[in-house]
Write a protein that holds these residues in place. Structure first.
Motif, PDB file in Angstrom:
ATOM      1  N   UNK A   1       1.844   0.307  -8.154  1.00 34.52           N
ATOM      2  CA  UNK A   1       1.069   1.448  -7.692  1.00 34.52           C
ATOM      3  C   UNK A   1       1.855   2.347  -6.769  1.00 34.52           C
ATOM      4  N   UNK A   2       1.126   3.180  -6.061  1.00 35.21           N
ATOM      5  CA  UNK A   2       1.756   4.172  -5.189  1.00 35.21           C
ATOM      6  C   UNK A   2       1.747   3.743  -3.719  1.00 35.21           C
ATOM      7  N   UNK A   3       1.167   2.577  -3.430  1.00 33.50           N
ATOM      8  CA  UNK A   3       0.871   2.225  -2.037  1.00 33.50           C
ATOM      9  C   UNK A   3       1.839   1.215  -1.443  1.00 33.50           C
ATOM     10  N   UNK A   4       2.031   1.365  -0.140  1.00 33.45           N
ATOM     11  CA  UNK A   4       2.613   0.323   0.710  1.00 33.45           C
ATOM     12  C   UNK A   4       1.532  -0.089   1.684  1.00 33.45           C
ATOM     13  N   UNK A   5       1.262  -1.387   1.774  1.00 29.57           N
ATOM     14  CA  UNK A   5       0.219  -1.877   2.683  1.00 29.57           C
ATOM     15  C   UNK A   5       0.805  -2.951   3.580  1.00 29.57           C
ATOM     16  N   UNK A   6       0.566  -2.803   4.869  1.00 26.49           N
ATOM     17  CA  UNK A   6       1.003  -3.790   5.854  1.00 26.49           C
ATOM     18  C   UNK A   6      -0.186  -4.122   6.752  1.00 26.49           C
ATOM     19  N   UNK A   7      -0.384  -5.411   7.020  1.00 24.39           N
ATOM     20  CA  UNK A   7      -1.468  -5.833   7.899  1.00 24.39           C
ATOM     21  C   UNK A   7      -1.046  -5.627   9.352  1.00 24.39           C
TER      22      UNK A   7
ATOM     23  N   UNK B   1      -0.035   9.654 -11.420  1.00 20.32           N
ATOM     24  CA  UNK B   1      -0.643  10.160 -10.183  1.00 20.32           C
ATOM     25  C   UNK B   1      -2.158   9.970 -10.229  1.00 20.32           C
ATOM     26  N   UNK B   2      -2.764  10.298 -11.377  1.00 20.24           N
ATOM     27  CA  UNK B   2      -4.216  10.142 -11.507  1.00 20.24           C
ATOM     28  C   UNK B   2      -4.635   8.683 -11.367  1.00 20.24           C
ATOM     29  N   UNK B   3      -3.969   7.802 -12.137  1.00 17.43           N
ATOM     30  CA  UNK B   3      -4.313   6.382 -12.076  1.00 17.43           C
ATOM     31  C   UNK B   3      -3.960   5.787 -10.719  1.00 17.43           C
ATOM     32  N   UNK B   4      -2.802   6.199 -10.178  1.00 18.47           N
ATOM     33  CA  UNK B   4      -2.378   5.680  -8.878  1.00 18.47           C
ATOM     34  C   UNK B   4      -3.294   6.121  -7.755  1.00 18.47           C
ATOM     35  N   UNK B   5      -3.774   7.369  -7.826  1.00 21.05           N
ATOM     36  CA  UNK B   5      -4.691   7.873  -6.806  1.00 21.05           C
ATOM     37  C   UNK B   5      -6.018   7.121  -6.860  1.00 21.05           C
ATOM     38  N   UNK B   6      -6.488   6.879  -8.071  1.00 16.76           N
ATOM     39  CA  UNK B   6      -7.722   6.108  -8.222  1.00 16.76           C
ATOM     40  C   UNK B   6      -7.538   4.682  -7.689  1.00 16.76           C
TER      41      UNK B   6
ATOM     42  N   UNK C   1      -0.696  10.241  -2.496  1.00 12.99           N
ATOM     43  CA  UNK C   1      -1.185  11.259  -3.426  1.00 12.99           C
ATOM     44  C   UNK C   1      -0.263  12.480  -3.438  1.00 12.99           C
ATOM     45  N   UNK C   2       0.175  12.900  -2.245  1.00 11.57           N
ATOM     46  CA  UNK C   2       1.019  14.092  -2.161  1.00 11.57           C
ATOM     47  C   UNK C   2       2.507  13.762  -2.257  1.00 11.57           C
ATOM     48  N   UNK C   3       2.852  12.529  -1.945  1.00 12.09           N
ATOM     49  CA  UNK C   3       4.252  12.110  -2.030  1.00 12.09           C
ATOM     50  C   UNK C   3       4.346  10.817  -2.837  1.00 12.09           C
ATOM     51  N   UNK C   4       4.071  10.920  -4.132  1.00  8.98           N
ATOM     52  CA  UNK C   4       4.013   9.691  -4.931  1.00  8.98           C
ATOM     53  C   UNK C   4       5.375   9.014  -5.089  1.00  8.98           C
ATOM     54  N   UNK C   5       5.370   7.711  -4.921  1.00  9.18           N
ATOM     55  CA  UNK C   5       6.556   6.908  -5.178  1.00  9.18           C
ATOM     56  C   UNK C   5       6.156   5.871  -6.224  1.00  9.18           C
TER      57      UNK C   5
END
Length: 564
Positions: free
Chosen positions: A412-418, A359-364, A403-407
């Protein structure tokens, strides 16, 4: 950069060899002259799918070869080293042959490689974009990697930190799942491992024992030959052949000669030293013969032991060391299964700790990605404005509250769509759902302009990505392609006079019939020839004084833009 390309018996090409320069090289010619065939050849050279249909009719095989020059620290060095390929003097040669039977042979710096290896190495050298290559932007799964690539200076270290922890997290999670298998499977697994461990322990293996036994078996198997050879050697020195006696007589004669003339003392000394060495060797041979003893029972014992070790090798490893390593591994697993409940508790505690670290590394990591997403948005808007898409709004959208709902995922923890909005007042929607073909082409070119500074690709190839545009948009596209060529060698097939005018090197592709066969040829155009070709591209049919004038004017305008 791609320094030289050689193509033989490929489609309608019988044989061509062309050298390329830095900067922007534009390939033009009539429709059907073979421009795209050049791109097809390059695509195969870097690991594309081959077919017997590419072989020129009546020939046994097609041959494609490319010479590339690499700068220091180019990613190709590392990728080639992974496959045991040496690169000397910054040069790498790719070669591919396709037989009429469909069989393909690939080489890198003369070493035979698989197509997948050729593709891995070629991917660091050439980046090909065709009329439909921009469709990769429709794949939302690559949007996150594009963002990471753009902000790699900060994102890459943070992403690596996250991946290091995720690797531990994933391994711990798998161990917990394994321990939570149903009771019957656990008991069966435990019985199997205990049987294997007992079998290995019972053998009482020692490191390199098999090699020592094999050496001893070899000695016993050759006992008679060894004994006979040593005995013959000893007899030659001390036996009936009197080898040492002859040398002793020789020494006596030499002593007489040395007493009469001092110059023979060095000969006497050499022979005397040799005598003492041979005498010592004879003593050693006698001792060896006295100690040699043939034990047929010992040979049987060795054979039985080696058979036992070979049986274990078939089950647990190719060497004694591997068998012992396997033994240690299953011993640890047995301990874990016997103390399963306690072990599950330990692993779950470790997993919880790793989750906190993730969570710490993913949030950063997410913070850095959002920071660079803003920079990418600004850069894309700037490029789109220059491509006359100034009303377009671009935004990388993060899918969930990571951050609050980590997957936890490997990247990483993110989904990114353009997301994109091409018309004022319209809401942002996923790029794949709102952009037309022409807009996607310009979006791809905008991204390539930005990423070409970071990718380190040797050569970028645009295959008619400017199709369907004209006027000021065509000029903007030409300028963007030229900007990309400042950071990477660019080869561009184009029908636009604006793009051709931007070329640092202009190649004309043409075809002709020779002896009833069609043949494609390449020619580097000089200034006058370039003017004529651009005039043809402007007029489409007939070259007139007016189109010549327009071509010269376009080149003058282009020259001025290059200087700015």
């Amino acid at each position: 950069m791609l320094q030289e390309l050689s193509i033989k018996n490929f489609a309608i090409i019988d044989q061509i060899s062309v050298s390329f320069e830095k900067g922007l090289t534009v390939l033009t010619g009539e429709t059907g002259a073979g421009k795209s065939i050049i791109i097809d050849a390059l695509h195969l050279l870097v690991g594309g799918r081959g077919s017997a249909e590419f072989v020129r009719h009546g020939e046994n095989k097609a041959e494609i070869e490319g010479l590339f020059f690499l700068e220091e620290n180019h990613p190709c060095y590392g990728r080639s080293a992974e496959f045991g390929i040496d690169i000397e003097e910054g040069m790498i040669i790719l070669r591919r042959e396709i037989a009429s039977s469909g069989k393909s042979v690939c080489r890198v710096n003369g070493k035979l490689v698989t197509i997948s290896t050729l593709r891995e190495i070629g991917g660091t050298l050439i980046d090909i974009h065709g009329q439909h290559e921009h469709q990769e932007l429709m794949d939302e799964s690559i949007h996150l990697s594009l963002l990471d690539q753009y902000g790699s200076t900060e994102i890459a270290p943070a992403l690596q930190n996250y991946k290091d922890i995720f690797k531990q997290y994933d391994a711990t999670l798998k161990k917990i799942k394994q321990l939570k298998l149903n009771e019957q499977e656990m008991v069966q697994r435990l019985d199997l491992l205990q049987f294997q461990l007992n079998e290995i322990r019972h053998a009482e293996l020692k490191i390199n024992e098999d090699e020592s036994l094999a050496d001893e078996r070899r000695q016993l198997g050759n006992f008679e030959k060894i004994f006979a050879s040593l005995k013959a050697g000893y007899e030659g020195l001390q036996g009936e052949q009197h080898g040492l006696d002859y040398i002793s007589h020789t020494i006596s004669h030499l002593e007489t000669a040395a007493d009469l003339d001092k110059q023979y003392e060095h000969v006497l000394e050499s022979v005397a030293n040799s005598y003492y060495l041979l005498e010592e060797a004879a003593d050693r041979l006698r001792n060896e013969l006295d100690s040699l003893e043939f034990d047929p029972e010992r040979l049987n014992v060795i054979e039985e032991r080696l058979n036992e070790i070979n049986q274990l090798k078939r089950k647990y490893g190719s060497t004694v060391s591997e068998i012992l390593e396997y033994s240690s591994k299953i011993e640890e697993e047995i301990e874990m299964l016997i103390n399963r409940d306690a072990r599950i508790g330990e692993l779950e505690s470790k997993l919880s700790s790793l989750e906190e670290d993730l969570v710490l590394e993913g949030t950063n990591l997410s913070f850095l990605r959002k920071k660079w997403a803003g920079k990418l948005t600004t850069a894309i808007h700037r490029e789109l404005k220059e491509l006359y898409m100034d009303k377009t709004v671009f935004e990388p959208v993060f899918g969930k509250d990571s951050e609050n709902n980590p997957n936890f995922a490997k990247d990483g923890l993110d989904d990114v769509v353009f997301y994109l909005s091409t018309n004022p007042g319209e809401p942002l929607k996923p790029l794949s759902k709102v952009a037309s073909g022409g807009e996607l082409s310009r979006m791809m070119l905008a991204l390539k302009t930005i990423f070409s500074k970071h990718q380190g690709i040797t050569s970028i190839i645009f295959d008619e990505v400017d199709t369907g545009v004209s006027g000021r948009v065509a000029q903007a596209i030409a300028e963007k392609i030229y900007q990309v060529s400042k950071f990477s060698q660019v080869l561009c097939i184009s029908h636009l006079p604006q793009v051709a005018a931007m070329a640092d090197t202009h190649l004309l592709i043409s075809k002709e019939a020779v002896s009833g066969r069609t043949r494609t040829s390449l020619k580097i155009l000089g200034k006058k020839e370039k003017i004529s070709e651009i005039a043809r591209m402007i007029s489409g049919v007939e070259i007139t004084d007016l189109t010549i004038k327009h071509a010269k004017e376009l080149l003058d305008i282009t020259y001025t833009k290059k200087l700015t």
